[in-house]
Design an enzyme around this catalytic site. Structure first.
Site, short mmCIF file in Angstrom:
data_model
loop_
_atom_site.label_atom_id
_atom_site.label_comp_id
_atom_site.label_asym_id
_atom_site.label_seq_id
_atom_site.Cartn_x
_atom_site.Cartn_y
_atom_site.Cartn_z
N TYR A 48 32.73 -35.34 -21.03
CA TYR A 48 32.76 -36.08 -19.78
C TYR A 48 32.27 -37.51 -20.04
CZ TYR A 48 31.77 -37.48 -14.98
OH TYR A 48 31.76 -38.16 -13.77
N ASP A 62 24.27 -48.14 -11.33
CA ASP A 62 25.53 -47.47 -11.01
C ASP A 62 25.92 -47.79 -9.57
OD1 ASP A 62 27.75 -45.81 -11.06
OD2 ASP A 62 26.58 -43.99 -10.65
N ASP A 89 35.06 -40.87 -15.25
CA ASP A 89 34.69 -41.27 -13.89
C ASP A 89 35.35 -42.62 -13.58
OD1 ASP A 89 33.43 -42.12 -11.57
OD2 ASP A 89 31.39 -41.84 -12.34
N ASP A 91 35.25 -44.04 -10.55
CA ASP A 91 34.62 -44.56 -9.33
C ASP A 91 35.59 -44.47 -8.14
OD1 ASP A 91 32.23 -44.97 -10.59
OD2 ASP A 91 32.49 -47.12 -10.88
N HIS A 116 38.47 -38.75 -12.19
CA HIS A 116 38.22 -38.45 -10.78
C HIS A 116 37.98 -39.74 -10.02
CE1 HIS A 116 33.79 -38.91 -11.08
NE2 HIS A 116 33.83 -38.14 -12.16
N GLU A 118 36.70 -41.17 -6.18
CA GLU A 118 35.86 -40.72 -5.07
C GLU A 118 36.21 -41.40 -3.76
OE1 GLU A 118 31.83 -43.25 -5.95
OE2 GLU A 118 32.67 -42.01 -7.53
N CYS A 126 25.33 -44.35 -6.58
CA CYS A 126 25.18 -43.10 -7.30
C CYS A 126 25.28 -41.94 -6.32
CB CYS A 126 23.82 -43.07 -8.01
SG CYS A 126 23.43 -41.46 -8.75
N ARG A 161 37.06 -36.63 -5.95
CA ARG A 161 35.64 -36.40 -5.67
C ARG A 161 35.37 -36.79 -4.23
NH1 ARG A 161 30.46 -39.45 -8.56
NH2 ARG A 161 29.49 -40.05 -6.58
N GLU A 191 30.68 -33.41 -4.50
CA GLU A 191 29.45 -34.01 -5.00
C GLU A 191 28.24 -33.61 -4.15
OE1 GLU A 191 27.67 -34.83 -7.26
OE2 GLU A 191 27.83 -36.95 -7.73
N ASN A 213 28.57 -30.67 -10.64
CA ASN A 213 27.81 -31.73 -11.29
C ASN A 213 26.35 -31.32 -11.40
OD1 ASN A 213 26.70 -34.08 -12.25
ND2 ASN A 213 27.04 -35.27 -10.39
#
Length: 299
Positions: A48, A62, A89, A91, A116, A118, A126, A161, A191, A213
């Protein structure tokens, strides 16, 4: 020697086939290419690539400050170093639907097995911090539809996500997950689930692979692989764990060096030179050198 022998499209095909079996696949987070190779060596099923880790690697929080080119570049470096599939990731997709489409193709070209995207408002936060905001459902679905439409390899995994659990509760997360699947998402990343029962509720609601996660110091308990398997999870990530371990060890090493003037007492905690050489395949490079450059130049 050098990079992975398995082409990206073959990694994706094998990954999708294994994901379809319903087993739980373990994807520790790599903080650099060398740690990705270590994950493979230790027998895990995938790698990952965390947005939080990429940001921290640059000394940034982040909060959506990294760029597509930075993420794609680091993703390429990591993915090419291992035979394992790597998920990254992405974002919020780095912009509007057209930007999301470009994000998918850039990360496809970088050799990743999937990504992914989101449903947070951009700039994001985060996923385990308070104060998150999510976009409306129409915007969230547009992002996923654009991602699915843009991919060229049908085995490139488009995962959605959703962060809405922390904003509007579990029922909203289940409704959002169903809508994201209808929009074309191949998998769902719910998440900041608080309990195993919440993971189980999402599992009952959608018929696509689910990711759990297990980040430390967050909203979720640190459930075991067996616990997550029992409630039907298909992928589990530990996104920042290796970075936290490495940085914690580095902090203690620097404290020892400052206090004692030597790291003699820490040798037992270090990766030995021989282990590093094995990991980077020094023997393979040496064999190449002796096999190719085995001639002398006449004078």
């Amino acid at each position: 020697m050098l990079y992975a022998k398995t082409p990206a499209h073959e990694k994706r095909r094998a990954f999708r086939e294994r994901l379809a079996t319903g087993e739980l696949l373990r994807f520790p987070g790599a903080f650099n290419p060398l740690s990705a190779r270590l994950i493979e060596q230790r027998g895990f099923e995938g790698v990952y690539v965390s947005g939080a880790v990429l940001a921290a690697d640059l000394g940034l929080p982040d909060i959506g400050l990294t760029t597509l080119s930075e993420v794609a570049g680091r993703g390429r470096q990591i993915a090419r170093m291992t035979e394992l599939p790597a998920i990254i990731d992405a974002d919020t997709g780095f912009g509007e639907p057209m930007n999301v489409a470009r994000t998918v193709q850039e990360l496809e070209d970088a050799g990743l097995a999937g990504l992914h995207i989101e449903d947070q408002v951009n700039p994001k936060r985060c996923g385990h911090l308070d104060g998150k905001q999510v976009v409306d459902e129409h915007t969230a679905l547009q992002r996923i539809a654009a991602a699915v439409d843009a991919r060229r390899d049908p085995n490139f995994l488009i995962m959605a996500r959703t962060d809405i659990r922390a904003v509007d509760g579990l029922d909203a997360a289940i409704d959002r997950a169903k809508a994201l699947v209808d929009a074309g998402a191949d998998a769902i990343f719910p998440e900041a689930m608080a309990t195993l029962a919440e993971f189980e509720a999402v599992r009952a609601a959608v018929d696509v692979p689910l990711l759990a996660n297990m980040t430390e110091f967050g909203k979720s308990e640190l459930f075991t692989v067996d616990q997550l398997r029992d409630v039907g999870m298909n992928i589990v990530i530990w996104p920042v764990s290796l970075l936290r371990l490495a940085m914690g060890s580095a902090m203690r090493g620097l404290d020892e060096l400052a206090a004692e003037g030597s790291l003699q007492a820490k040798l037992g905690e270090m990766q030995h030179r021989a282990e590093l050489y094995d990991l980077v395949d020094y023997e393979g490079y040496n064999h190449f050198d002796t096999g190719i450059f085995n001639f002398t130049i006449s004078r």
